[in-house]
Write an enzyme that holds these catalytic residues in place. Structure first.
Site, mmCIF file in Angstrom:
data_model
loop_
_atom_site.group_PDB
_atom_site.id
_atom_site.type_symbol
_atom_site.label_atom_id
_atom_site.label_comp_id
_atom_site.label_asym_id
_atom_site.label_seq_id
_atom_site.Cartn_x
_atom_site.Cartn_y
_atom_site.Cartn_z
ATOM 1 C CG HIS B 78 -1.579 1.318 1.485
ATOM 2 N ND1 HIS B 78 -2.632 1.767 0.742
ATOM 3 C CD2 HIS B 78 -1.308 2.289 2.386
ATOM 4 C CE1 HIS B 78 -2.988 2.964 1.185
ATOM 5 N NE2 HIS B 78 -2.205 3.308 2.177
ATOM 6 C CG ASP B 108 5.694 18.217 -26.254
ATOM 7 O OD1 ASP B 108 6.039 17.757 -25.155
ATOM 8 O OD2 ASP B 108 4.931 17.629 -27.031
ATOM 9 C CD1 TRP B 148 6.353 3.417 4.263
ATOM 10 C CD2 TRP B 148 7.603 4.323 2.645
ATOM 11 N NE1 TRP B 148 6.653 4.704 4.627
ATOM 12 C CE2 TRP B 148 7.414 5.285 3.658
ATOM 13 C CE3 TRP B 148 8.360 4.676 1.525
ATOM 14 C CZ2 TRP B 148 7.954 6.565 3.609
ATOM 15 C CZ3 TRP B 148 8.901 5.961 1.474
ATOM 16 C CH2 TRP B 148 8.696 6.882 2.508
ATOM 17 C CB SER B 177 10.414 6.368 -14.067
ATOM 18 O OG SER B 177 9.295 7.198 -14.149
ATOM 19 C CB SER B 178 10.806 10.059 -10.489
ATOM 20 O OG SER B 178 11.676 9.314 -9.705
ATOM 21 C CG HIS B 261 11.569 14.842 5.747
ATOM 22 N ND1 HIS B 261 10.489 14.516 6.529
ATOM 23 C CD2 HIS B 261 11.440 16.153 5.473
ATOM 24 C CE1 HIS B 261 9.762 15.593 6.738
ATOM 25 N NE2 HIS B 261 10.311 16.599 6.103
ATOM 26 C CD GLU B 263 8.979 10.193 -2.656
ATOM 27 O OE1 GLU B 263 10.032 10.442 -3.269
ATOM 28 O OE2 GLU B 263 7.888 9.988 -3.232
ATOM 29 C CE1 TYR B 265 7.655 19.282 3.816
ATOM 30 C CE2 TYR B 265 9.875 18.442 4.039
ATOM 31 C CZ TYR B 265 8.752 18.998 4.603
ATOM 32 O OH TYR B 265 8.709 19.259 5.932
ATOM 33 C CB SER B 276 -1.113 28.876 -5.267
ATOM 34 O OG SER B 276 -0.419 28.659 -4.063
ATOM 35 C CG HIS B 310 11.858 14.821 11.538
ATOM 36 N ND1 HIS B 310 11.560 16.044 11.020
ATOM 37 C CD2 HIS B 310 11.303 13.934 10.702
ATOM 38 C CE1 HIS B 310 10.862 15.913 9.921
ATOM 39 N NE2 HIS B 310 10.691 14.636 9.702
ATOM 40 C CG HIS B 311 11.284 10.427 9.320
ATOM 41 N ND1 HIS B 311 9.927 10.319 9.116
ATOM 42 C CD2 HIS B 311 11.684 11.498 8.599
ATOM 43 C CE1 HIS B 311 9.540 11.281 8.288
ATOM 44 N NE2 HIS B 311 10.571 12.006 7.966
ATOM 45 C CB THR B 336 4.393 25.218 6.768
ATOM 46 O OG1 THR B 336 5.560 24.450 6.474
ATOM 47 C CG2 THR B 336 3.172 24.406 6.437
ATOM 48 C CE LYS B 339 2.883 27.240 -0.552
ATOM 49 N NZ LYS B 339 3.514 28.197 -1.446
ATOM 50 N NE ARG B 440 3.741 4.388 11.640
ATOM 51 C CZ ARG B 440 4.701 4.754 10.798
ATOM 52 N NH1 ARG B 440 5.853 5.134 11.253
ATOM 53 N NH2 ARG B 440 4.502 4.712 9.499
#
Lengths: 283, 516
Positions: B78, B108, B148, B177-178, B261, B263, B265, B276, B310-311, B336, B339, B440
């Protein structure tokens, strides 16, 4: 229809929570049904965590409430019907500086108690007793290097093995026993994969990493059994390797140590500080 | 969706037809459409897996899974599917591909063939991940059950079977790919803006994509390195993460979160840009504090690279290191906040029209605030629900442009309310469970956690129902065939894509637009 049924269930549960405040209270040493907050504290560190959590909760509720009010005001006052001609304002230096600086001030207010708590947790005081907890797939082993050379395994009790009142998935056969009001240093390591030793009531959670020794500490202020669960995914039975800490009086602890020395005596004496790193072999 | 693509340009002789049009495609709109279809499929698979998890967690005890291994396989799949095969393809590959050239006035992408390969690597990658579900992972059981995050040593010695290898190769392809996509986007945005479209005039959605693809470019190679080391640890006897050979399991966590991390964002920043655009469009007012908004995203992206540990507070880091990561993490709250307040200021004094995209945008702002402030307390629980919300905000906003058809407002709003209420019922109780001490990734939990888990499961069924309404709405819009105007949103929609027909022609801007 299905939606209606679900909404009804939800409504009933919400009412149950609001009216049954009693049941929403945290239990000692273990979670209780419909609990919404942290578990009851049984150590000075946890007292601090609870205070800090409540402190933060006020602040963030304030912020979230403030934003919600702003959103509602915007939606009511500035919609197409009430305000058909939109303004063209795109700048306001003062307000832009304000919403940068005020959050910084709020963060500094948060940072002070946050650091006090962090240092309280991480600076391990002189300990009266050390317990070594080794995470294994899927149980914990405890040894007491200060109290003799014994080590024992602590496995979850399965269906039919539990006595009346012992909680499912939390009760174990051999609990970790510590004396009340003594500073206990817990050192952890993992023997196969990473596990995590956590007891919510003491406010501790520390990973048990193969090849490494971590330490944390607690002082249990009340007698009783305190439960926790492995908190790092460690494979198939991750959900089934609970931690149970039995806090007893000093006399009872001494008696238990004597008994444990006999009960868990090893065939051959090993040096007391054997760690998993020395046992695991390279692949 | 095929009809959506067919609707434009099929009569033109200058492009291949049938399957060749898609397999060989070098057209950013066709590739964007393929990304979106792919993301919908990925979301469907990932969503079914999450419903499976909530079914299991609805009551104490094991009901649907024979053992918790299979449950862990579900959580792992998942997570990976939603990140790599749903959110990233939708936000970046889909909306990014479609809208960046339209918004900056380019015909293009800079590298159309690279665009093709970066899409077609994804189905291959997804296939590898699906294969991993059916080959042995943990001894005697199929699938990767390491989460994951695939922490070593659970993903090395804990999973002797080849499932983890398939997953690693899948991630390698998705990463390649990315990265290719990121290179393409950066080149396009830097070099192919129409005359007069300076960096500081670019729509915020383009800014958000620019920040995102830089994050991809810098973070993905770190993941690639980490999982390559994992691969050699598993198969070639290296001991990067094995203490017995001088390695360290925590090295993997540092590398993983150095990617992981940013990721987070990568997943959310494109959403900032979309919100926006939507807020400005439906308030009929320009974005408030444009430069602040753009550089807040740059700041969030930059700081995002220095907060990874922080993880990892519980792994046994030194006091100084933990104190540093606390501070760095809190600093992110500042841009943040800028925004959120700027979005509200954009609406302030505006003339709001509550079309479906705006509902999603306001829903996002609220959820993101709640998720953000709890993020100061916890970790980052709020992100996942916000993500779902932004994707649909963008979907409803650009659907008329992409397909040429209007969606039904009624269905769109029904979808919004089901999802908004649903995800809140799913995730709010999980705050309580976390506080009460539920770990978890467990398939079965102590009985005291039963109540809130039941509520959370019911919420997931409600949002599942929302997803069905969504698919119905898409089918309905294509069958109803109500033509969308070039600019269905009125005076507030000022970006370039609304100057083109809906749907845009196969090739747009044969003469470059001139931006004043």
């Amino acid at each position: 229809m299905l939606v209606l049924k679900r909404l009804t269930v939800l409504a009933i549960t919400m009412v149950a929570i609001l009216t049954g405040a009693e049941s929403a209270l945290a239990g000692l040493g273990q979670p209780s049904p419909w609990q919404v907050g942290l578990q009851q504290s049984a150590s000075p560190v946890m007292d601090n965590i609870i205070w800090f959590h409540d402190f933060l909760l006020y602040i963030i509720s304030g912020i979230a409430g403030f934003v919600l009010v702003l959103l509602v005001v915007v939606m009511v006052r500035f919609n197409a019907r009430t305000n058909p001609s939109p303004s063209r304002t795109t700048h306001n230096t003062l307000i832009e500086i304000a919403w940068t600086l005020i959050p910084i001030v709020v963060l500094m207010v948060i940072a002070v108690p946050s650091f006090k708590l962090l240092f309280l947790q991480l600076n391990v005081p002189a300990a009266d007793l050390t317990v070594k907890a080794t995470g294994k797939q899927w149980y914990w082993s405890y040894s007491y290097p200060d109290n003799g050379q014994f080590e024992f395994d602590s496995l979850m009790l399965k269906e039919g093995e539990r006595k009346e009142g012992q909680p499912r998935l939390l009760a174990v056969d051999n609990e970790m026993v510590v004396p009340v009001n003594k500073t206990v240093r817990v050192i952890t390591t993992g023997s196969d994969v990473i596990h995590s030793f956590a007891v919510p009531s003491f406010g501790i959670k520390i990973d048990a990493v193969p090849g490494r020794i971590n330490e944390t500490w607690f002082t249990a202020t009340r007698e009783g059994v305190y439960y926790g669960q492995c908190s790092e995914l460690c494979g198939k039975d991750h959900a089934f390797m609970p931690i149970a800490v039995h806090v007893v009086s000093e006399q009872a602890f001494s008696a238990w140590v004597e008994e444990a020395k006999k009960k868990y005596a090893r065939d051959e004496a090993l040096p007391p500080t054997t760690v998993a790193a020395a046992q695991s072999t390279p692949r | 969706m095929a009809a959506m693509a067919k609707a434009h340009g099929e009569d033109l002789p200058d492009h291949p037809h049938g399957w060749r049009r898609y397999l060989y495609s070098t057209n950013h709109k066709d590739i964007g459409t393929m990304y979106l279809v792919f993301a919908l499929l990925g979301g469907l698979v990932g969503g079914v897996l999450s419903i499976g998890m909530r079914l299991e967690l609805m009551h104490p005890g094991l009901q649907f899974f024979h053992d918790s291994h299979m449950f862990n396989v579900f959580t792992t799949a998942h997570g990976l599917i939603m990140i790599f095969f749903m959110v990233m393809p939708a936000m970046i590959g889909g909306f990014g591909n479609w809208m960046i050239p339209l918004m900056i006035g380019a015909p293009d992408m800079a590298f159309p063939r690279m665009n093709n390969i970066s899409f077609w690597l994804l189905p291959a990658s997804f296939t590898l991940l699906i294969i991993s579900l059916f080959v042995e992972g943990e001894p005697g059981a199929p699938g990767v059950a390491a989460g994951w995050t695939i922490y070593a040593p659970l993903s090395t010695t804990g999973h002797p079977g080849p499932a983890v290898d398939f997953a690693i190769l899948s991630l390698h392809l998705a990463g390649a790919s990315s990265i290719l996509g990121a290179i393409n986007f950066i080149t396009t945005i830097f070099n192919m803006r129409a005359p007069g479209m300076t960096m500081h005039k670019m729509p915020l959605f383009v800014w958000s994509q620019l920040v995102t693809v830089f994050l991809i470019l810098l973070a993905m190679p770190v993941l690639a390195g980490a999982i390559t080391m994992l691969l050699t640890d598993r198969n070639f006897g290296t001991t990067f993460f094995t203490p017995g050979g001088g390695g360290d399991p925590l090295l993997f966590q540092h590398l993983f979160w150095f990617f992981g991390h940013p990721e987070v964002y990568i997943l959310i920043v494109p959403g900032f840009g979309m919100i926006s655009q939507i807020v400005a469009t439906f308030a009929k007012k320009p974005v408030f504090g444009y430069l602040g908004m753009a550089y807040a995203m740059v700041a969030i992206g930059g700081i995002g690279f220095v907060v990874w540990a922080h993880h990892m507070y519980t792994v046994g880091m030194s006091t100084a290191a933990q104190a540093y990561f606390v501070v760095a993490t809190m600093v992110i709250a500042v841009p943040t906040g800028v925004k959120i307040f700027s979005w509200i200021a954009t609406m302030w004094g505006g003339s709001l029209e509550f079309k479906t995209p705006l509902l999603w945008a306001i829903g996002f702002i609220f959820l993101f605030t709640v998720g953000g402030v709890t993020g100061v307390v916890l970790a980052n629980a709020g992100v996942d629900r916000s993500l779902q919300v932004t994707i649909f905000a963008g979907w409803y906003y650009w659907f008329p442009k992409m397909s040429g058809y209007m969606y039904s407002e009624t269905i769109g709003k029904l979808h919004f309310w089901l999802t908004f209420i649903g995800v809140n019922i799913v995730f709010f109780p999980q705050h309580f469970l976390g506080l009460a001490g539920m770990p978890r990734r467990i398939a079965d939990y102590p009985d005291a956690f039963a109540g809130w888990n039941l509520v959370s499961s019911l919420g997931s069924y409600l949002s599942g129902l929302g997803a069905l309404v969504f698919f119905f709405g898409v089918a309905h819009a294509f069958m109803r065939k109500e033509r969308a105007a070039d600019n269905p949103w009125g005076a507030g929609a000022t970006t370039l894509e609304w100057t083109l027909p809906s749907p845009p022609p196969f090739h747009q801007y044969n003469e470059l637009p001139l931006i004043k």
